[in-house]
Scaffold this active site. Structure first.
Site, mmCIF file in Angstrom:
data_model
loop_
_atom_site.group_PDB
_atom_site.id
_atom_site.type_symbol
_atom_site.label_atom_id
_atom_site.label_comp_id
_atom_site.label_asym_id
_atom_site.label_seq_id
_atom_site.Cartn_x
_atom_site.Cartn_y
_atom_site.Cartn_z
ATOM 1 N N SER A 180 0.787 -1.228 0.000
ATOM 2 C CA SER A 180 0.000 0.000 0.000
ATOM 3 C C SER A 180 0.821 1.280 0.000
ATOM 4 O O SER A 180 0.331 2.323 -0.428
ATOM 5 C CB SER A 180 -0.939 0.019 1.215
ATOM 6 O OG SER A 180 -0.189 -0.054 2.418
ATOM 7 N N HIS A 208 -5.233 -3.854 -2.479
ATOM 8 C CA HIS A 208 -4.833 -2.874 -3.488
ATOM 9 C C HIS A 208 -4.545 -3.532 -4.834
ATOM 10 O O HIS A 208 -3.999 -2.886 -5.740
ATOM 11 C CB HIS A 208 -3.598 -2.100 -3.012
ATOM 12 C CG HIS A 208 -3.851 -1.255 -1.810
ATOM 13 N ND1 HIS A 208 -4.330 0.037 -1.891
ATOM 14 C CD2 HIS A 208 -3.704 -1.515 -0.487
ATOM 15 C CE1 HIS A 208 -4.462 0.535 -0.677
ATOM 16 N NE2 HIS A 208 -4.091 -0.379 0.196
ATOM 17 N N LYS A 239 -12.173 -0.017 -1.730
ATOM 18 C CA LYS A 239 -11.227 0.663 -2.625
ATOM 19 C C LYS A 239 -11.769 0.606 -4.050
ATOM 20 O O LYS A 239 -12.672 1.351 -4.392
ATOM 21 C CB LYS A 239 -9.837 0.054 -2.459
ATOM 22 C CG LYS A 239 -9.282 0.289 -1.049
ATOM 23 C CD LYS A 239 -7.936 -0.319 -0.840
ATOM 24 C CE LYS A 239 -7.331 0.074 0.495
ATOM 25 N NZ LYS A 239 -8.126 -0.283 1.682
#
Length: 393
Positions: A180, A208, A239
């Site tokens: 990240s 991610h 996300k």
């Protein structure tokens, strides 16, 4: 007594330039936001990688779910909160992640805690990358199992530790898929070889990675062409999937076990139908039109990375939309972020303890929703603010 102690610790945090404060924002769209005073910003600090928080299909699905099932789930899924939306999303997630089954948690953070705390037993040993997310670190801690930390993405170091560390129970290897803070990708091919050689359970946090890498956007395994080789894949709905919550995908026997033994799942009120439906709608868009979103994201990531380098900034190489601009000292990093904020650009300044001392940086993030003109203008402003700071040093 307690307030005095806390005040002293807060003063120490402020002296070190490490104080954190919440910034309230009203997002107008995926790339622009207003603060409380009405100032508009270009946002380059969001994990909304596909820019789908404002997609009409996603908003409509969320509204319809709230209208049909109510605003909240009202309880744990094992009591009264087992909504249709949760099970429907889990089936889609399992297919998308090329797994037998999936289980939704309230956050990505709680997923890591719930999986590690639920699975680990006395005698087990966890081999964890030194740059893993805090939720992995905390999950290992509360499990009370021995945790062996290997150097970041250093497969030779991991192999040495796997060979030398005595293990009475099960070996676990845990890593982020996309890290990240640096935006680099785990060496999954070697991790798979090592997990097979040492009969370890491989857990990859793809928070991610989903919606970011892989030809279908399903993450690290797809990126390397290693579908079905990861034992457990952790993910988030907050996300690229534009909602909130977390999930784990893997073999059905493991998911069934977690339903019965993972305390963060058992004792948490379930996510609202609206949040679950929003994630499901986002996932449908990604599944049916991967190149529409991924192609633009990859183009934007490459463009801004190149433009920032041309402005003379120290940018870590990579292919993901996480673009670290290295600064070094925490105080200078926060001055840089403050200068950009004054100029109308929101970028996250990252300091210890999130990153090691001397490695403070701006964490610039790109989305598929940013336009080329926005990115070109942003790069010029970021370069100008940085040169101004250098001139005052």
């Amino acid at each position: 007594m307690l307030e005095t102690r806390l005040q002293e610790e807060l003063q120490q945090i402020r002296r070190q330039g490490l104080e954190r404060k919440i910034t309230d924002l009203h997002f107008l769209d995926p790339t622009q936001a207003l603060d409380r005073e009405g100032k508009k910003y270009l946002v380059l600090s969001s994990n909304n990688y596909l820019g789908l928080t404002h997609a009409q299909e996603v908003i409509a699905a969320s509204r319809q779910a709230a209208a049909s099932f109510g605003a909240g789930s009202t309880g744990s899924r094992l009591t009264t909160g087992g909504t249709f939306a949760a099970s429907d999303l889990e089936k889609r997630l399992a297919r998308f992640k090329h797994s037998e089954s999936a289980l939704v948690f309230n956050t990505g953070y709680m997923t890591n805690l719930g999986v590690l705390y639920g699975l680990l037993r006395a005698g087990d040993v966890v081999f964890s990358d030194e740059l893993n997310h805090a939720s992995i670190i905390d999950g290992c801690r509360i499990s009370r199992c021995k945790t062996v930390v290997y150097k970041h993405n250093d497969m030779a170091d991991l192999q040495r530790l796997l060979e030398s560390e005595p293990v009475a129970g099960q070996r676990f290897i845990v890593t982020d898929g996309v890290f990240s803070m640096d935006g680099d990708i785990a060496d999954l091919p070697t991790l798979v070889k090592l997990k097979e050689r040492f009969d370890a359970c491989l857990i990859v946090d793809d928070a991610h990675g989903v919606g970011v890498i892989g030809s279908d956007g399903s993450g690290t395994a797809a990126h390397y062409g290693l579908l079905g080789k990861i034992d457990l894949q952790i993910g988030t709905l907050s996300k690229a999937l534009a909602s909130e919550g977390g999930y784990v995908a893997g073999k059905k026997i493991i998911i069934d076990y977690l339903i019965n033994r993972s305390r963060p799942f058992i004792f948490s009120t379930a996510l609202s139908p609206a949040a679950l439906a929003a994630a499901d709608a986002t996932l449908q868009l990604l599944e049916t039109q991967p190149q529409k979103y991924l192609g633009v994201l990859w183009e934007n990531s490459g463009l801004l990375r190149r433009l920032l380098s041309e402005e003379g900034l120290q940018v870590i190489n990579g292919v993901t939309p996480i673009i670290p601009v290295m600064v070094g000292e925490a105080e200078l990093t926060m001055k840089f972020a403050a200068g950009l904020r004054e100029a109308g650009i929101l970028v996250a300044g990252i300091r210890p303890p999130t990153v090691p001392q001397g490695e403070s940086r701006l964490r610039v993030t790109v989305t598929a929703a940013h336009s080329e003109s926005q990115l070109r203008q942003a790069a010029k402003v970021i370069g100008s603010v940085w040169r101004g700071l250098q001139g005052r040093c």
